[in-house]
Scaffold this motif. Structure first.
Motif, mmCIF file in Angstrom:
data_model
loop_
_atom_site.group_PDB
_atom_site.id
_atom_site.type_symbol
_atom_site.label_atom_id
_atom_site.label_comp_id
_atom_site.label_asym_id
_atom_site.label_seq_id
_atom_site.Cartn_x
_atom_site.Cartn_y
_atom_site.Cartn_z
ATOM 1 N N GLU A 44 59.510 46.267 12.884
ATOM 2 C CA GLU A 44 59.958 46.294 14.283
ATOM 3 C C GLU A 44 58.793 46.488 15.245
ATOM 4 O O GLU A 44 58.922 46.251 16.440
ATOM 5 C CB GLU A 44 60.987 47.409 14.489
ATOM 6 N N TRP A 45 57.641 46.907 14.730
ATOM 7 C CA TRP A 45 56.479 47.161 15.582
ATOM 8 C C TRP A 45 55.723 45.867 15.861
ATOM 9 O O TRP A 45 55.523 45.044 14.976
ATOM 10 C CB TRP A 45 55.538 48.165 14.926
ATOM 11 N N ASN A 75 57.379 48.979 20.013
ATOM 12 C CA ASN A 75 58.586 48.431 19.381
ATOM 13 C C ASN A 75 59.558 47.835 20.394
ATOM 14 O O ASN A 75 60.676 47.454 20.020
ATOM 15 C CB ASN A 75 59.291 49.510 18.560
ATOM 16 N N GLN A 76 59.159 47.777 21.685
ATOM 17 C CA GLN A 76 59.990 47.231 22.763
ATOM 18 C C GLN A 76 61.320 47.969 22.897
ATOM 19 O O GLN A 76 62.302 47.425 23.381
ATOM 20 C CB GLN A 76 60.237 45.728 22.546
ATOM 21 N N LYS A 77 61.340 49.225 22.456
ATOM 22 C CA LYS A 77 62.544 50.062 22.553
ATOM 23 C C LYS A 77 62.211 51.430 23.145
ATOM 24 O O LYS A 77 62.917 52.402 22.909
ATOM 25 C CB LYS A 77 63.182 50.238 21.182
ATOM 26 N N GLY A 78 61.088 51.504 23.882
ATOM 27 C CA GLY A 78 60.746 52.761 24.525
ATOM 28 C C GLY A 78 59.592 53.512 23.891
ATOM 29 O O GLY A 78 59.266 54.609 24.332
ATOM 30 N N GLN A 79 58.956 52.937 22.874
ATOM 31 C CA GLN A 79 57.802 53.582 22.251
ATOM 32 C C GLN A 79 56.598 52.641 22.312
ATOM 33 O O GLN A 79 56.704 51.466 21.961
ATOM 34 C CB GLN A 79 58.093 53.953 20.796
ATOM 35 N N THR A 107 56.935 58.183 24.094
ATOM 36 C CA THR A 107 58.292 57.707 24.375
ATOM 37 C C THR A 107 58.463 57.545 25.878
ATOM 38 O O THR A 107 58.185 58.466 26.646
ATOM 39 C CB THR A 107 59.338 58.700 23.834
ATOM 40 N N THR A 113 66.543 48.987 32.476
ATOM 41 C CA THR A 113 65.435 48.028 32.264
ATOM 42 C C THR A 113 64.221 48.284 33.147
ATOM 43 O O THR A 113 63.340 47.434 33.241
ATOM 44 C CB THR A 113 65.885 46.561 32.461
ATOM 45 N N GLY A 151 59.073 47.919 26.343
ATOM 46 C CA GLY A 151 60.462 47.493 26.492
ATOM 47 C C GLY A 151 60.945 47.469 27.927
ATOM 48 O O GLY A 151 62.138 47.303 28.177
#
Length: 198
Positions: A44-45, A75-79, A107, A113, A151
């Protein structure tokens, strides 16, 4: 006697001819086994190389040449994290920078968005402001890479200080790290999220 010998020789030749195609089949089966190897699941990274520069160090015998790599990991999810490393070869420098970036992950509090509030990172080097839906990422260079891999989809930014990719990336990371989520503000004031946003 000669007829019997000839018959035996012809029977051996027929047996050899029958054995040869079976060997070929075995070889084909092996090739197919090698081709059908299961693919590894993708991580995912995401890693993005921002800059590779050639640097020299002056030593007693002359100059020592090495390469410095700057890599953004997220990871386009907040990290997201920034890694920087040096090595005598480019590939090794990139691998070390990726490992360094994964050690320094932060984080990011993402709200619809975008970011919760405007902020300026590291003594005014990078300014970040929230944007409405459909704006996109208004940024360039290393700042854009950090925001994309974090992200964030809609944001306004302006680089006010250094043009160095490493300084810009670090300033963006510092700004994102200093963001305060709405949930924390609501807890401090003793309000619900609906009351705070209204």
């Amino acid at each position: 006697i000669t007829e019997e010998v000839a018959v035996e020789e012809t029977s051996e030749v027929v047996e050899n001819n029958e054995e040869k195609p079976s060997r070929g089949k075995k070889g084909r089966g092996r090739k197919q086994e090698i081709e059908t190897v299961e693919e590894k699941p993708q991580s995912e990274w995401t890693e993005r190389v921002v800059q590779i520069s050639r640097v020299t160090k002056v030593v007693k015998g002359g100059k020592k040449l090495s390469f410095r790599a700057i890599v953004i990991v997220g990871n386009q999810k907040g990290q997201v994290g920034v890694g920087c490393a040096k090595a005598s070869e480019v590939i090794i420098a990139i691998q070390k920078a990726i490992a360094d970036g994964r050690k320094n992950l932060i984080t990011v509090p993402i709200f619809k968005t975008t970011i919760p509030h405007p902020i300026v990172g590291r003594s005014g080097e990078v300014m970040l402001r929230p944007a409405s839906q459909g704006t996109g990422i208004i940024a360039g260079g290393a700042v854009r890479s950090v925001l994309e891999l974090a992200g964030i989809e809609n944001i306004l930014s302006k680089s006010l200080g250094s043009k160095s990719p490493l300084n810009a990336a670090n300033a963006t990371i510092e700004a994102l790290k200093a963001l305060t989520p709405f949930t924390d503000v609501a807890k401090r004031r003793g309000l619900t999220m609906a009351e705070l946003l209204n």
